[in-house]
Design an enzyme around this catalytic site. Structure first.
Site, PDB file in Angstrom:
ATOM      1  N   GLY A   1       0.796  -1.221   0.000  1.00 27.07           N
ATOM      2  CA  GLY A   1       0.000   0.000   0.000  1.00 27.07           C
ATOM      3  C   GLY A   1       0.825   1.265   0.000  1.00 27.07           C
ATOM      4  O   GLY A   1       1.957   1.315  -0.470  1.00 27.07           O
TER       5      GLY A   1
ATOM      6  N   LEU B   1      -4.075  -5.919  -4.626  1.00 30.67           N
ATOM      7  CA  LEU B   1      -3.083  -4.852  -4.564  1.00 30.67           C
ATOM      8  C   LEU B   1      -1.734  -5.355  -4.060  1.00 30.67           C
ATOM      9  O   LEU B   1      -1.644  -5.930  -2.980  1.00 30.67           O
ATOM     10  CB  LEU B   1      -3.589  -3.730  -3.655  1.00 30.67           C
ATOM     11  CG  LEU B   1      -2.666  -2.515  -3.499  1.00 30.67           C
ATOM     12  CD1 LEU B   1      -2.499  -1.793  -4.825  1.00 30.67           C
ATOM     13  CD2 LEU B   1      -3.207  -1.569  -2.438  1.00 30.67           C
ATOM     14  N   ASP B   2      -0.693  -5.123  -4.869  1.00 30.83           N
ATOM     15  CA  ASP B   2       0.684  -5.465  -4.516  1.00 30.83           C
ATOM     16  C   ASP B   2       0.868  -6.946  -4.195  1.00 30.83           C
ATOM     17  O   ASP B   2       1.741  -7.331  -3.423  1.00 30.83           O
ATOM     18  CB  ASP B   2       1.173  -4.613  -3.328  1.00 30.83           C
ATOM     19  CG  ASP B   2       1.182  -3.126  -3.663  1.00 30.83           C
ATOM     20  OD1 ASP B   2       1.393  -2.787  -4.846  1.00 30.83           O
ATOM     21  OD2 ASP B   2       0.975  -2.311  -2.751  1.00 30.83           O
ATOM     22  N   GLU B   3       0.022  -7.799  -4.791  1.00 31.27           N
ATOM     23  CA  GLU B   3       0.104  -9.237  -4.527  1.00 31.27           C
ATOM     24  C   GLU B   3       0.491 -10.025  -5.775  1.00 31.27           C
ATOM     25  O   GLU B   3       0.528 -11.253  -5.754  1.00 31.27           O
ATOM     26  CB  GLU B   3      -1.253  -9.758  -4.007  1.00 31.27           C
ATOM     27  CG  GLU B   3      -1.673  -9.209  -2.660  1.00 31.27           C
ATOM     28  CD  GLU B   3      -1.009  -9.936  -1.499  1.00 31.27           C
ATOM     29  OE1 GLU B   3      -0.196 -10.844  -1.751  1.00 31.27           O
ATOM     30  OE2 GLU B   3      -1.294  -9.575  -0.343  1.00 31.27           O
TER      31      GLU B   3
END
Length: 283
Positions: free
Chosen positions: A200, A226-228
């Protein structure tokens, strides 16, 4: 003497005996001379991955015709690409220039095999940088109300320029689930942190608050989580208690640029294959 062309063949399929033999036989049938071959069998997913560089006087279509029966018999996902062919790439950015500048400098220098027909940003701050490199700049503002229209404009640009790759060079917008699905495996993001920790916003500040001793950057494919997304490349540098959060940010910029450029290069050279939530990188 007939001129030869170098091709890179990438493939993945369920692992079973005979794959390498069958692929090598098909390449031999097409008159290929194998210059490099790498393969990997994933014990966790049971999938097999292979990347082969070979030269041949056969055309790409002739090579594909020879490989197709092998691919069908093994249930392969596969590609053939000319070695060194530039990948058409649209770059998204916001206000931070370092990642965009690194990509454009390396592209102009000839060390990054991409062709950039357009730069897209939700701000105008980096328009002069795009002008310096002679690349068309598209300002597409994004608000919660206009996000669907903005993403539709982006997809239109991708289609118009026949772009094969989209790079988020510190583009500070979260893409919608629909857009992430549309760009699956074809969009790379740089996250200014060593994932999976500190996801994040403001990851350097999160890291500073936790008193970490290393910070880094992660280049990964974009997914709806998100960001995975599957990680392509990561790099870290050491820090200590005397550094401020602002110094973390400053120190991280060089790492971000290098990490993103490396991931884009490996993708453009067809060295990255997806294995579920992970990647196989033949480097």
């Amino acid at each position: 003497m007939t001129d030869s062309t170098a091709f890179v063949v990438t493939l993945s399929c369920p692992d079973r005996p005979g794959i390498v033999h069958a692929v090598a036989g098909a390449l031999l049938e097409s008159g290929c001379n194998i210059a490099d071959s790498q393969q990997y069998g994933s014990p966790s997913t049971g999938n097999f991955f292979m990347r082969v560089e070979a030269t041949t006087s056969s055309s790409q279509e002739e090579l594909a015709a020879t490989l197709r029966p092998v691919a069908e018999s093994f249930g392969m996902t596969w590609q053939i690409n000319p070695v060194g062919e530039k990948v058409r790439t649209i770059i998204l950015c916001s206000k931070d220039a370092h990642c965009l500048n690194d990509l454009l400098f390396q592209q102009r220098s000839g060390t990054l095999p991409i062709d950039v027909p357009a730069i897209v940003s939700n701000h105008r701050d980096l328009e002069p940088l795009a002008e310096f490199y002679g690349i068309p700049f598209h300002h597409i503002p994004v608000t919660p109300e206009t996000k669907p229209q903005a993403e539709a404009q982006l997809l239109k640009l991708i289609a118009e320029h026949d772009a094969e790759l989209t790079v988020l060079a510190r583009y500070m917008q979260v893409l919608s689930n629909d857009l992430c699905t549309e760009l699956n495996g074809k969009a790379i993001n740089i996250h200014h942190s060593f994932l999976p920790s500190f996801k994040g916003a403001k990851p350097y500040h999160q890291a500073h608050a936790r008193g970490v001793k290393i910070i880094g950057a992660t280049a990964h494919y974009v997914t709806a989580d998100l960001d995975e997304g599957p990680i392509i490349e990561q790099e870290v540098i050491r820090v200590d208690h005397a550094r401020t959060a602002a110094q973390f940010v400053q120190m991280g910029r060089d790492v971000e640029g290098r990490t993103l450029a490396q991931a884009v290069q490996w993708h453009a050279e067809h060295r990255v294959l997806l294995d579920g939530t992970r990647t196989v990188v033949f480097n």
